[in-house]
Design a protein around this motif. Structure first.
Motif, mmCIF file in Angstrom:
data_model
loop_
_atom_site.group_PDB
_atom_site.id
_atom_site.type_symbol
_atom_site.label_atom_id
_atom_site.label_comp_id
_atom_site.label_asym_id
_atom_site.label_seq_id
_atom_site.Cartn_x
_atom_site.Cartn_y
_atom_site.Cartn_z
ATOM 1 N N GLY A 142 16.373 10.645 -140.713
ATOM 2 C CA GLY A 142 15.534 9.495 -140.494
ATOM 3 C C GLY A 142 14.350 9.203 -141.563
ATOM 4 O O GLY A 142 14.524 10.063 -142.530
ATOM 5 N N LEU A 154 19.046 12.846 -137.704
ATOM 6 C CA LEU A 154 19.310 11.971 -136.691
ATOM 7 C C LEU A 154 20.496 12.780 -135.961
ATOM 8 O O LEU A 154 21.531 12.932 -136.550
ATOM 9 C CB LEU A 154 19.739 10.785 -137.225
ATOM 10 C CG LEU A 154 18.795 9.938 -138.142
ATOM 11 C CD1 LEU A 154 19.197 8.798 -138.644
ATOM 12 C CD2 LEU A 154 17.537 9.644 -137.110
ATOM 13 N N TYR A 202 18.942 2.798 -138.384
ATOM 14 C CA TYR A 202 19.786 4.127 -138.206
ATOM 15 C C TYR A 202 21.115 4.015 -137.861
ATOM 16 O O TYR A 202 21.922 4.794 -138.421
ATOM 17 C CB TYR A 202 18.984 4.880 -137.026
ATOM 18 C CG TYR A 202 17.658 5.512 -137.390
ATOM 19 C CD1 TYR A 202 17.295 5.298 -138.829
ATOM 20 C CD2 TYR A 202 16.736 5.965 -136.670
ATOM 21 C CE1 TYR A 202 15.763 5.982 -139.294
ATOM 22 C CE2 TYR A 202 15.307 6.442 -137.114
ATOM 23 C CZ TYR A 202 15.056 6.422 -138.374
ATOM 24 O OH TYR A 202 13.686 6.859 -138.731
#
Length: 252
Positions: A142, A154, A202
């Protein structure tokens, strides 16, 4: 793991346990502690299965879990629930059902009955493999935390190591802001952007970084299925399996 002498004994005990409990398809590791103690593997139980959990954690850290082929690790963020399953048995979609009495407002129960859990379970069936759920990679990070030093790994919804494949399931909240956005991810963000934008960033990062590390990514959306007014899948396993088979046809 430096001392592997216990591994063979552990496997023998697990195999005998399921031979004597043929109706079981999954068991929390703590349930086998009496059998491990009787076999002389451990002297006593501590904190409902801690001795065996410590061994599994060590094997996991060294990528040696395959030495105990009966292990099933259900991962939720940074926490792992450990189970044993019989050989040649597909892991149930809801592994907690033999351990936890669930209530309507129980967050674990809600997650286990979620569409994500359902769809990844279908992927397991189609691929005849068990996903490593909520897997984190060292290379998938991240944004920097506010201190400008730390980055959180992540998670991905499902990782199939044998196929070098990640499957991500996109629910409606992946397309609009949600009230319970992960606080850890939010704290990583150093810019004044919306939660919806952070999720999009993301998702794009996963789509970019995973292939760069020779891992394929397949995204399955709630909209691929029949869904109700709450955007929840109207579950029909036969037709839903066909949808998942089509999405994963390159890997079957």
């Amino acid at each position: 793991m430096k001392d592997l002498s216990k591994v063979e004994k552990i496997n023998n005990v697990i195999e005998e346990y399921f031979k004597g409990n043929v109706s079981l398809t999954i068991a929390p590791v703590k349930d086998l502690m009496p059998a491990f103690i009787k076999a002389g593997i451990f002297a006593k139980d501590v904190k409902k299965g801690l001795p065996i959990r410590l061994i599994l954690r060590e094997l996991d850290a060294e990528n040696q879990l395959a030495l105990i082929p009966f292990v099933y690790a259900e991962r939720h963020g940074n926490h792992t629930y450990w189970y044993f399953v019989p050989a040649n048995v597909v892991t149930p979609d809801v592994p907690y059902k033999q351990e936890i009495k669930k209530t309507k407002n129980d967050p674990i129960a809600i997650r286990l009955n979620s569409d994500e859990t359902y769809v990844i379970g279908l992927c397991d069936q189609v691929l005849s493999l068990k996903a490593n759920r909520q897997k984190r990679f060292d290379f998938l990070l991240g944004d920097l935390h506010k201190n400008g030093k730390k980055q959180t790994k992540l998670p991905v919804d499902a990782y199939y190591e044998e196929l070098q494949l990640v499957v991500e399931y996109k629910e409606i909240q992946n397309f609009r802001p949600r009230a319970n956005f992960n606080q850890e991810e939010e704290e990583e963000n150093t810019k004044a952007i919306s939660r919806e934008e952070q999720r999009r960033i993301y998702d794009e990062r996963r789509a970019k970084v995973l292939p760069e590390n020779d891992i394929s990514l397949v995204v399955i959306s709630y909209s691929d299925f029949d869904y109700d007014e709450q955007n929840k899948i109207i579950r029909n396993e036969d037709s839903d399996l066909k949808i998942v088979q089509k999405a994963l046809k390159r890997f079957c």
